[in-house]
Design an enzyme around this catalytic site. Structure first.
Site, PDB file in Angstrom:
ATOM      1  N   THR A 125       0.760  -1.115   0.057  1.00  0.00           N
ATOM      2  CA  THR A 125      -0.030   0.033  -0.001  1.00  0.00           C
ATOM      3  C   THR A 125       0.937   1.396   0.059  1.00  0.00           C
ATOM      4  OG1 THR A 125      -1.316   1.368   1.480  1.00  0.00           O
ATOM      5  CG2 THR A 125      -0.015  -0.162   2.579  1.00  0.00           C
ATOM      6  N   GLU A 127       0.333   3.695   1.820  1.00  0.00           N
ATOM      7  CA  GLU A 127       0.348   4.047   3.437  1.00  0.00           C
ATOM      8  C   GLU A 127       1.827   3.845   3.554  1.00  0.00           C
ATOM      9  OE1 GLU A 127      -1.788   5.294   6.128  1.00  0.00           O
ATOM     10  OE2 GLU A 127      -2.559   6.127   4.299  1.00  0.00           O
ATOM     11  N   TYR A 149      -1.665   0.163  11.012  1.00  0.00           N
ATOM     12  CA  TYR A 149      -2.039  -0.507   9.780  1.00  0.00           C
ATOM     13  C   TYR A 149      -0.760  -0.543   9.094  1.00  0.00           C
ATOM     14  CZ  TYR A 149      -3.670  -0.830   4.898  1.00  0.00           C
ATOM     15  OH  TYR A 149      -4.040  -1.232   3.775  1.00  0.00           O
ATOM     16  N   LYS A 153       1.627  -3.355   7.517  1.00  0.00           N
ATOM     17  CA  LYS A 153       2.060  -3.723   5.942  1.00  0.00           C
ATOM     18  C   LYS A 153       3.384  -3.678   5.581  1.00  0.00           C
ATOM     19  CE  LYS A 153      -2.305  -4.098   3.859  1.00  0.00           C
ATOM     20  NZ  LYS A 153      -2.593  -5.256   3.135  1.00  0.00           N
TER      21      LYS A 153
HETATM   22  P1  NAP Z   1     -11.859  -4.475   1.974  1.00  0.00           P
HETATM   23  O1  NAP Z   1     -12.779  -4.212   1.129  1.00  0.00           O
HETATM   24  O2  NAP Z   1     -11.761  -4.101   3.380  1.00  0.00           O
HETATM   25  O3  NAP Z   1     -11.610  -5.975   2.056  1.00  0.00           O
HETATM   26  C1  NAP Z   1     -10.763  -6.462   3.140  1.00  0.00           C
HETATM   27  C2  NAP Z   1     -11.203  -8.128   2.909  1.00  0.00           C
HETATM   28  O4  NAP Z   1     -10.430  -8.944   4.104  1.00  0.00           O
HETATM   29  C3  NAP Z   1     -12.520  -8.624   3.399  1.00  0.00           C
HETATM   30  O5  NAP Z   1     -13.051  -9.599   2.503  1.00  0.00           O
HETATM   31  C4  NAP Z   1     -12.487  -9.186   4.728  1.00  0.00           C
HETATM   32  O6  NAP Z   1     -13.501  -9.897   5.260  1.00  0.00           O
HETATM   33  C5  NAP Z   1     -11.077  -9.652   4.861  1.00  0.00           C
HETATM   34  N1  NAP Z   1     -10.776 -10.064   6.143  1.00  0.00           N
HETATM   35  C6  NAP Z   1     -10.408  -9.041   7.346  1.00  0.00           C
HETATM   36  N2  NAP Z   1     -10.062  -9.513   8.407  1.00  0.00           N
HETATM   37  C7  NAP Z   1      -9.842 -10.807   8.290  1.00  0.00           C
HETATM   38  C8  NAP Z   1      -9.463 -11.942   8.806  1.00  0.00           C
HETATM   39  N3  NAP Z   1      -9.129 -11.875  10.040  1.00  0.00           N
HETATM   40  N4  NAP Z   1      -9.536 -13.153   8.201  1.00  0.00           N
HETATM   41  C9  NAP Z   1      -9.850 -13.367   7.100  1.00  0.00           C
HETATM   42  N5  NAP Z   1     -10.299 -12.291   6.193  1.00  0.00           N
HETATM   43  C10 NAP Z   1     -10.323 -11.048   6.842  1.00  0.00           C
HETATM   44  O7  NAP Z   1     -10.258  -3.864   1.275  1.00  0.00           O
HETATM   45  P2  NAP Z   1      -9.941  -3.649  -0.168  1.00  0.00           P
HETATM   46  O8  NAP Z   1     -10.122  -2.296  -0.221  1.00  0.00           O
HETATM   47  O9  NAP Z   1     -10.464  -4.541  -0.961  1.00  0.00           O
HETATM   48  O10 NAP Z   1      -8.400  -4.050   0.025  1.00  0.00           O
HETATM   49  C11 NAP Z   1      -7.735  -5.167  -0.371  1.00  0.00           C
HETATM   50  C12 NAP Z   1      -6.640  -5.277   0.166  1.00  0.00           C
HETATM   51  O11 NAP Z   1      -5.729  -4.382  -0.355  1.00  0.00           O
HETATM   52  C13 NAP Z   1      -6.240  -5.204   1.714  1.00  0.00           C
HETATM   53  O12 NAP Z   1      -5.286  -5.673   2.162  1.00  0.00           O
HETATM   54  C14 NAP Z   1      -5.835  -3.560   1.648  1.00  0.00           C
HETATM   55  O13 NAP Z   1      -5.307  -3.253   2.980  1.00  0.00           O
HETATM   56  C15 NAP Z   1      -5.044  -3.371   0.639  1.00  0.00           C
HETATM   57  N6  NAP Z   1      -4.811  -1.986  -0.085  1.00  0.00           N
HETATM   58  C16 NAP Z   1      -6.180  -1.348  -0.378  1.00  0.00           C
HETATM   59  C17 NAP Z   1      -6.321  -0.185  -0.955  1.00  0.00           C
HETATM   60  C18 NAP Z   1      -7.507   0.435  -1.438  1.00  0.00           C
HETATM   61  O14 NAP Z   1      -7.216   1.699  -1.783  1.00  0.00           O
HETATM   62  N7  NAP Z   1      -8.528  -0.091  -1.344  1.00  0.00           N
HETATM   63  C19 NAP Z   1      -4.871   0.223  -1.365  1.00  0.00           C
HETATM   64  C20 NAP Z   1      -3.823  -0.276  -1.071  1.00  0.00           C
HETATM   65  C21 NAP Z   1      -3.896  -1.586  -0.402  1.00  0.00           C
HETATM   66  P3  NAP Z   1     -14.901  -9.405   5.594  1.00  0.00           P
HETATM   67  O15 NAP Z   1     -15.805  -9.071   4.565  1.00  0.00           O
HETATM   68  O16 NAP Z   1     -15.420 -10.642   6.365  1.00  0.00           O
HETATM   69  O17 NAP Z   1     -14.565  -8.194   6.405  1.00  0.00           O
HETATM   70  N1  GDD Z   2     -12.321   7.393   6.768  1.00  0.00           N
HETATM   71  C1  GDD Z   2     -12.447   8.821   6.855  1.00  0.00           C
HETATM   72  N2  GDD Z   2     -13.582   9.183   7.435  1.00  0.00           N
HETATM   73  N3  GDD Z   2     -11.350   9.425   6.548  1.00  0.00           N
HETATM   74  C2  GDD Z   2     -11.615  10.894   6.695  1.00  0.00           C
HETATM   75  C3  GDD Z   2     -12.629  11.333   7.140  1.00  0.00           C
HETATM   76  C4  GDD Z   2     -13.572  10.708   7.593  1.00  0.00           C
HETATM   77  O1  GDD Z   2     -14.886  11.106   8.134  1.00  0.00           O
HETATM   78  N4  GDD Z   2     -12.303  12.695   7.253  1.00  0.00           N
HETATM   79  C5  GDD Z   2     -11.372  13.090   6.689  1.00  0.00           C
HETATM   80  N5  GDD Z   2     -10.755  11.927   6.478  1.00  0.00           N
HETATM   81  C6  GDD Z   2      -9.452  11.635   5.698  1.00  0.00           C
HETATM   82  C7  GDD Z   2      -8.506  10.728   6.362  1.00  0.00           C
HETATM   83  O2  GDD Z   2      -7.906  11.291   7.985  1.00  0.00           O
HETATM   84  C8  GDD Z   2      -7.518  10.199   5.570  1.00  0.00           C
HETATM   85  O3  GDD Z   2      -6.449  11.503   5.450  1.00  0.00           O
HETATM   86  C9  GDD Z   2      -8.242  10.285   3.928  1.00  0.00           C
HETATM   87  O4  GDD Z   2      -9.485  10.982   4.632  1.00  0.00           O
HETATM   88  C10 GDD Z   2      -8.473   8.943   3.582  1.00  0.00           C
HETATM   89  O5  GDD Z   2      -8.839   8.245   4.438  1.00  0.00           O
HETATM   90  P1  GDD Z   2      -9.615   6.643   4.119  1.00  0.00           P
HETATM   91  O6  GDD Z   2     -10.478   6.955   2.900  1.00  0.00           O
HETATM   92  O7  GDD Z   2     -10.105   6.302   5.438  1.00  0.00           O
HETATM   93  O8  GDD Z   2      -8.372   6.212   3.374  1.00  0.00           O
HETATM   94  P2  GDD Z   2      -6.644   5.897   3.738  1.00  0.00           P
HETATM   95  O9  GDD Z   2      -5.933   6.704   2.931  1.00  0.00           O
HETATM   96  O10 GDD Z   2      -6.668   6.258   5.163  1.00  0.00           O
HETATM   97  O11 GDD Z   2      -6.518   4.472   3.600  1.00  0.00           O
HETATM   98  C11 GDD Z   2      -7.101   3.433   2.526  1.00  0.00           C
HETATM   99  O12 GDD Z   2      -5.986   3.731   1.492  1.00  0.00           O
HETATM  100  C12 GDD Z   2      -4.841   3.110   1.657  1.00  0.00           C
HETATM  101  C13 GDD Z   2      -3.785   3.438   0.464  1.00  0.00           C
HETATM  102  O13 GDD Z   2      -3.026   4.420   0.661  1.00  0.00           O
HETATM  103  C14 GDD Z   2      -7.141   2.167   2.898  1.00  0.00           C
HETATM  104  O14 GDD Z   2      -7.976   1.705   1.571  1.00  0.00           O
HETATM  105  C15 GDD Z   2      -6.017   1.251   3.029  1.00  0.00           C
HETATM  106  O15 GDD Z   2      -6.295   0.032   3.144  1.00  0.00           O
HETATM  107  C16 GDD Z   2      -5.011   1.465   1.875  1.00  0.00           C
HETATM  108  O16 GDD Z   2      -3.659   0.895   2.327  1.00  0.00           O
END
Ligand code: NAP
Ligand code: GDD
Length: 350
Positions: A125, A127, A149, A153
C-alpha cells in the site's frame, strides 16, 4: 484450467478480481470469514457469487489458511485479506499486527510448504510512504509508516521480499495507492461522502461529519487496479510495482465535487469534527506508476472527476430504487449512523 485463490474475496478488490479472473477462464477460490450474517453483497452485485468456490478461513488461524491452499491447489494466490481500515488500526493495534502483518507470513508459510510453485501477490500500500516528504512516491521512495496498519503492512511487504529472495517464491508486492468504487466500504472517506451526498439530495439526511479535509490522496478506480495484480504475476520475474494515477486531490475537493454534481453546496452540509481526526495522518500521496507502465503495460484510465461522478451516481441510483421499494443486496441501509458509534477518542493536543 488455471486456479486462483483470493483471500478476502468478500472485500472491494476481492470481488472485482474474482470477476476479472473468472472472465479470463480461471477456476476461482476465495476465502471468507464465518460471520453471523452473510456478507456476499459485492459478489452478488457483480453477478459472480454462483461462479466462485468459497473456503472458510481466518488470517489468525494458520490451519484454515493451509486448508485453503490444499483445497484450491492454486497456480496464483492473491493475498488481499486484511484489517484494511487505517482508523480501526489505531483502535485495535494488536489485531492490526496479527491480521494485517503476521497473516502474510501465515499464508506465505502455507504456500512454501504446500504449493511452493504458486505465484503470490501481496496487497501492499501507499500508506507505507506515510509521513515521508517525497512529493511524488515511487518504488524507490523510503517508507515511513504512520499507523499500526501501515507498520503491519511494512512487515508484510518485507516478509514477501524475504520469501522471494530466500525461498525463490514468485512473490510480488503491489504498492497500490487508494482505489475506490461503488463497492468501497462505507467507512472510507470517498464512499462515505458519495453515500451521504446522495442521501442529502433525497432528503434522507441533512449533513455529514468529516475529519481532516486537507489530506490529499491519489485516488484511482478499483476495477482497473485489480487488473495490475494479475499482470504482475504473468511476468518472467517477480518484482514490486507502484500502481497509481499520479494525480492528487484533497478530501475537501472530493466533497466539493461530489455535492456539486448533485446541485448541492458542500459547505452547507459538511461539519468538521475533531473526533474524526487520527492521532497521526498521512498528508499527501501521489504515485509515480511509470515502472508499471513500462514493464507490465498498465495505465490508469478513470481519473478523479470520472471516479467521483461514478460513485455519486451509483449511490443516488441505489437510494432512489430503495425508496421506491426495490430490494437488492447492498450495504448502506444497514450501516449505523456515525453518531451511534462510540469509538476511542484520541488525545490530539501535542
Ligand atoms: P476491504 O474491502 O476492507 O476487504 C478486506 C477483506 O479482508 C474482506 O474480505 C475481509 O472480510 C477480509 N478480512 C478482514 N479480516 C480478516 C481476517 N481476520 N481473516 C480473513 N479475512 C479477513 O479491502 P480492499 O479495499 O478490498 O483492499 C484489499 C487489500 O488491499 C487489503 O489488504 C488492503 O489493505 C489493501 N489495499 C487497499 C487499498 C485501497 O485503496 N482499497 C490500497 C492499498 C492496499 P470481511 O468481508 O469478512 O470483513
Ligand atoms: N475514513 C475517513 N472518514 N477518512 C476521513 C474522514 C472521515 O470522516 N475525514 C477525513 N478523512 C481523511 C483521513 O484522515 C485520511 O487522511 C483520508 O481522508 C483518507 O482516508 P480513508 O478513506 O479512510 O483512506 P486511507 O487513505 O486512510 O486508507 C486507504 O488507502 C490506503 C492506501 O493509501 C485504505 O484503503 C487502506 O487500506 C489503503 O492501504
Amino acid at each position: 484450467m488455471k486456479s486462483a485463490l483470493i483471500t478476502g474475496i468478500t472485500g472491494q478488490d476481492g470481488a472485482y478480481l474474482a470477476k476479472f479472473l473468472l472472465d479470463k477462464g480461471y477456476d476461482v477460490f476465495g476465502t471468507y470469514r464465518r460471520l453471523s450474517t452473510p456478507n456476499f453483497w459485492r459478489l452478488q452485485y457483480l453477478d459472480v457469487f454462483d461462479r466462485v468456490n468459497l473456503i472458510p478461513a481466518d488470517l489468525v488461524d494458520s490451519s484454515s489458511i493451509e486448508e485453503a491452499i490444499r483445497i484450491s491447489q492454486p497456480h496464483e494466490v492473491y493475498h488481499l485479506a486484511a484489517q484494511s481500515f487505517v482508523g480501526t488500526s489505531f483502535e485495535q493495534p494488536v489485531g492490526a499486527g496479527d491480521i494485517t502483518g503476521l497473516g502474510v507470513t501465515r499464508i506465505l508459510e502455507a504456500v512454501r510448504t504446500i504449493k511452493p510453485d504458486a505465484r503470490f501477490y501481496q496487497a501492499s500500500t501507499s500508506e507505507l510512504f506515510g509521513k515521508g516528504n517525497a512529493v511524488v512516491q515511487s518504488e524507490s521512495t523510503p517508507f515511513q509508516p504512520a499507523s499500526p496498519y501501515s507498520a503491519a503492512k511494512l512487515y508484510g511487504y518485507w516478509v514477501t521480499r524475504i520469501y522471494r529472495d530466500g525461498y525463490g517464491i514468485f512473490a510480488c508486492n503491489g504498492i497500490l495507492f487508494n482505489h475506490e468504487s461503488p463497492l468501497r466500504g462505507l467507512e472510507f472517506v470517498t464512499r462515505k461522502i458519495s453515500n451521504a451526498a446522495a442521501k442529502i439530495k433525497l432528503g434522507i439526511d441533512k449533513d455529514i461529519r468529516l475529519g481532516n479535509l486537507d489530506a490529499k490522496r491519489d485516488w484511482g478506480y478499483a476495477q482497473e487496479y485489480v487488473e495490475s495484480m494479475w499482470s504482475m504475476l504473468q511476468q518472467d520475474k517477480p518484482e514490486d510495482y507502484v500502481i497509481a494515477t499520479n494525480e492528487t486531490h484533497s478530501v475537501k475537493e472530493f466533497a466539493e465535487l461530489a455535492f456539486s454534481l448533485l446541485g448541492l453546496d458542500w459547505e452547507k452540509h459538511v461539519i468538521t469534527d475533531k473526533k474524526l481526526l487520527r492521532p497521526l495522518d498521512v498528508q499527501l500521496l501521489q504515485g509515480d506508476y511509470s515502472k508499471a507502465q513500462k514493464l507490465i503495460g498498465w495505465i490508469p484510465k478513470l481519473k478523479f472527476k470520472g471516479l467521483v461522478e461514478l460513485m455519486v451516481k451509483e449511490d443516488l441510483n441505489r437510494w432512489e430504487r430503495w425508496l421506491k421499494g426495490e430490494r437488492f443486496p447492498w450495504d448502506a441501509p444497514n450501516y449505523p449512523n456515525e453518531n451511534k458509534i462510540l469509538s476511542r477518542q484520541f488525545k490530539l493536543d501535542r
